[in-house]
Enzyme design. Structure first.
Site, PDB file in Angstrom:
ATOM      1  N   GLU A   1     -10.732   6.011   5.450  1.00  0.00           N
ATOM      2  CA  GLU A   1     -11.329   5.321   4.426  1.00  0.00           C
ATOM      3  C   GLU A   1     -10.837   3.802   3.967  1.00  0.00           C
ATOM      4  O   GLU A   1     -11.555   2.843   3.866  1.00  0.00           O
ATOM      5  CB  GLU A   1     -11.580   6.275   3.146  1.00  0.00           C
ATOM      6  CG  GLU A   1     -12.327   5.624   1.884  1.00  0.00           C
ATOM      7  CD  GLU A   1     -13.778   5.297   2.560  1.00  0.00           C
ATOM      8  OE1 GLU A   1     -14.216   4.285   3.017  1.00  0.00           O
ATOM      9  OE2 GLU A   1     -14.527   6.308   2.441  1.00  0.00           O
TER      10      GLU A   1
ATOM     11  N   VAL B   1       0.843  -1.097  -0.216  1.00  0.00           N
ATOM     12  CA  VAL B   1       0.006  -0.104  -0.012  1.00  0.00           C
ATOM     13  C   VAL B   1       0.764   1.371  -0.020  1.00  0.00           C
ATOM     14  O   VAL B   1       0.490   1.977  -0.899  1.00  0.00           O
ATOM     15  CB  VAL B   1      -0.941  -0.267   1.072  1.00  0.00           C
ATOM     16  CG1 VAL B   1      -1.513   1.167   1.317  1.00  0.00           C
ATOM     17  CG2 VAL B   1      -2.065  -1.148   1.141  1.00  0.00           C
TER      18      VAL B   1
ATOM     19  N   GLU C   1      -3.445 -10.628   4.446  1.00  0.00           N
ATOM     20  CA  GLU C   1      -2.680 -10.028   5.550  1.00  0.00           C
ATOM     21  C   GLU C   1      -1.174 -10.932   5.578  1.00  0.00           C
ATOM     22  O   GLU C   1      -1.293 -12.087   5.149  1.00  0.00           O
ATOM     23  CB  GLU C   1      -3.462 -10.284   6.893  1.00  0.00           C
ATOM     24  CG  GLU C   1      -4.487  -9.430   7.070  1.00  0.00           C
ATOM     25  CD  GLU C   1      -4.424  -7.882   6.563  1.00  0.00           C
ATOM     26  OE1 GLU C   1      -3.872  -7.150   7.373  1.00  0.00           O
ATOM     27  OE2 GLU C   1      -5.254  -7.445   5.744  1.00  0.00           O
TER      28      GLU C   1
ATOM     29  N   GLY D   1     -10.681  -1.218   1.526  1.00  0.00           N
ATOM     30  CA  GLY D   1      -9.838  -0.912   0.235  1.00  0.00           C
ATOM     31  C   GLY D   1     -10.453   0.633  -0.430  1.00  0.00           C
ATOM     32  O   GLY D   1     -10.627   1.596   0.415  1.00  0.00           O
TER      33      GLY D   1
ATOM     34  N   GLY E   1      -1.137 -10.271  -3.047  1.00  0.00           N
ATOM     35  CA  GLY E   1      -0.987  -8.943  -2.235  1.00  0.00           C
ATOM     36  C   GLY E   1      -2.341  -8.521  -1.471  1.00  0.00           C
ATOM     37  O   GLY E   1      -2.499  -7.533  -0.825  1.00  0.00           O
TER      38      GLY E   1
ATOM     39  N   ASP F   1     -10.023  -9.901  10.475  1.00  0.00           N
ATOM     40  CA  ASP F   1      -9.715  -8.674   9.785  1.00  0.00           C
ATOM     41  C   ASP F   1     -11.036  -8.206   9.629  1.00  0.00           C
ATOM     42  O   ASP F   1     -11.197  -6.727   9.523  1.00  0.00           O
ATOM     43  CB  ASP F   1      -9.292  -9.136   8.484  1.00  0.00           C
ATOM     44  CG  ASP F   1      -8.861  -7.659   7.525  1.00  0.00           C
ATOM     45  OD1 ASP F   1      -8.178  -6.949   7.713  1.00  0.00           O
ATOM     46  OD2 ASP F   1      -9.831  -7.927   6.465  1.00  0.00           O
TER      47      ASP F   1
ATOM     48  N   ILE G   1     -13.416   1.362  -1.532  1.00  0.00           N
ATOM     49  CA  ILE G   1     -14.905   1.413  -1.431  1.00  0.00           C
ATOM     50  C   ILE G   1     -15.239   2.652  -0.585  1.00  0.00           C
ATOM     51  O   ILE G   1     -14.620   2.492   0.536  1.00  0.00           O
ATOM     52  CB  ILE G   1     -15.368   0.389  -1.143  1.00  0.00           C
ATOM     53  CG1 ILE G   1     -15.131  -0.992  -2.044  1.00  0.00           C
ATOM     54  CG2 ILE G   1     -16.956   0.520  -1.157  1.00  0.00           C
ATOM     55  CD1 ILE G   1     -15.556  -2.572  -1.684  1.00  0.00           C
TER      56      ILE G   1
ATOM     57  N   LYS H   1     -12.868  -4.258  10.641  1.00  0.00           N
ATOM     58  CA  LYS H   1     -13.759  -3.277   9.808  1.00  0.00           C
ATOM     59  C   LYS H   1     -15.059  -3.108  10.155  1.00  0.00           C
ATOM     60  O   LYS H   1     -15.444  -2.051  10.048  1.00  0.00           O
ATOM     61  CB  LYS H   1     -13.587  -4.045   8.027  1.00  0.00           C
ATOM     62  CG  LYS H   1     -12.204  -4.092   7.609  1.00  0.00           C
ATOM     63  CD  LYS H   1     -12.307  -4.941   6.589  1.00  0.00           C
ATOM     64  CE  LYS H   1     -10.705  -4.956   5.877  1.00  0.00           C
ATOM     65  NZ  LYS H   1     -10.545  -5.813   4.724  1.00  0.00           N
TER      66      LYS H   1
HETATM   67  N1  HSE Z   1      -6.303  -8.798   3.817  1.00  0.00           N
HETATM   68  C1  HSE Z   1      -7.346  -7.770   3.568  1.00  0.00           C
HETATM   69  C2  HSE Z   1      -8.326  -8.491   2.621  1.00  0.00           C
HETATM   70  C3  HSE Z   1      -6.744  -6.496   2.782  1.00  0.00           C
HETATM   71  O1  HSE Z   1      -8.183  -9.630   2.202  1.00  0.00           O
HETATM   72  O2  HSE Z   1      -9.403  -7.890   2.214  1.00  0.00           O
HETATM   73  C4  HSE Z   1      -7.429  -5.441   2.817  1.00  0.00           C
HETATM   74  O3  HSE Z   1      -7.955  -5.054   4.156  1.00  0.00           O
END
Ligand code: HSE
Length: 354
Positions: free
Chosen positions: A111, A11, A172, A116, A169, A183, A118, A187
């Site tokens: 954001e 990123v 995580e 990502g 990519g 994850d 969105i 969020k």
């Molecule tokens: N590892 C996360 C995913 C990256 O796969 O969505 C983005 O937050």
């Protein structure tokens, strides 16, 4: 506008590349480990960035809770506006960090931390001006969606697809955060607090996709259903409940048809109805684009005034539905059904989606 960037991974590099192409931004510093400082603008001492009065925004593209959490607070205390893509650090100290930013009259924008590219955070802020947002839910993890989609469409193997997601990519550094639902946990907590305008707990039920097999997907498909990992959040007045769980969906739903690493977010709004946002939830350039939008629109919205004013109470009894486990179905709350399922495969059909 002069910017300091912390982190130069997938990123961070994409953020640098987008900023370098613009004429209205100058990426003056990149914080890197001493042995990796190969560009003139790379520094390994954060104080060099924070003591430079020309720097108005610090971008955090670091991967883990620490040292990102400490660095964000340091930047705020130094009077810098902050943009972060780091959901783990932000979720870990959300109330503390947002309160610190308000007290120090700086903006923090995030954001990219949730979905990502969105614009779910931006739209949650805007929609919450004119609506009561009564639920948020969606596919919030690209890696797990990539795996489930590939298992369904190509009959692919779990581990092989995970390795592909890592190469692309999406995953995580430690993919157990993706697979185990942690994850998404970060969020859905960040999005819910923003949408409901009140701080929320990070102590709620989480169940990942580890137990989902090709056979399970096939047996749901025979019943015109699909299983996707969803972040769930429901609000009734000042009460709310959150969860992360594999959710059973009709094959005809938008969520069931989200391919590859794409994400989809729904905000249920009192006036606007259901607003759905779809796009790339992971990956270097899509995520970096959200970071750069936050940089460019810094100071334009909520973060310069009191925002998290609602006093919300966690109430797990409002998140009810049908649990699928041990070959049976049973009704109850997400937390009691998950406890009963124990270590076996579990999926949920929330009442509020029907
Ligand atoms: N590892 C996360 C995913 C990256 O796969 O969505 C983005 O937050």
């Amino acid at each position: 506008m002069k910017i300091g960037l912390m982190g130069y991974g997938i990123v961070g590099r994409s953020v640098a590349s987008i900023l370098d192409e613009r004429k209205d931004t100058e990426l003056k510093y990149i914080l890197e480990l001493p042995e990796k400082c190969v560009q003139e603008r790379m520094v390994s001492d954060l104080d060099i960035i924070l003591n430079d009065e020309e720097i108005s925004v610090v971008v955090d593209a670091l991967p883990a809770i620490h040292p990102s959490y400490e660095f964000i607070k340091k930047a705020i205390l130094a009077g810098k506006n902050v943009v972060t893509s780091n959901k783990a650090a932000l979720s870990y100290g959300f109330e503390e960090i947002l309160t610190l930013a308000a007290e120090n009259h700086v903006c923090i924008k995030y954001e990219a931390s949730c979905g990502g590219t969105i614009p779910d955070i931006t739209e949650a802020v805007r929609l919450s001006e004119t609506n009561e947002i009564t639920a948020c839910y969606g596919i919030m993890n690209g890696t797990t969606n990539f795996i489930l989609d590939s298992m369904e469409k190509n009959g692919s193997d779990f581990d092989e697809t995970l390795r592909e997601a890592q190469k692309l990519g999406y995953a995580e550094a430690d993919p157990t955060a993706d697979i185990g639902g942690f994850d998404v946990k970060n969020k859905i907590a960040i999005l819910s607090a923003t949408a409901y305008r009140g701080f929320v707990t990070t102590d709620f039920p989480v169940c990942g996709i580890e137990k989902i097999t090709k056979d399970i997907i096939e047996s749901f498909k025979k019943k015109n259903r699909m299983v996707k990992l969803l972040g769930l959040s429901l609000r009734k007045g000042e009460r709310y409940a959150l969860g992360v769980v594999p959710v059973v969906l009709p094959l005809t739903s938008l969520e069931a048809n989200v391919p590859k690493n794409f994400n989809i977010f729904t905000l249920k709004c009192s006036n606007a109805g259901d607003v759905k946002l779809y796009g790339q939830g992971a990956g270097g350039y899509p995520t970096a684009d959200a970071v750069v939008r936050d940089v460019l629109f810094m100071g334009s919205d909520i973060y310069s005034r009191p925002y998290f004013l609602n006093q919300l109470t966690y109430d797990e009894s409002i998140l009810t539905g049908t649990g699928y486990f041990n070959g049976n179905t049973k009704r109850g709350t997400l937390s009691e059904l998950l406890k009963e399922a124990g270590d076996t495969f579990f999926a949920f059909e929330p009442d509020f989606l029907n």
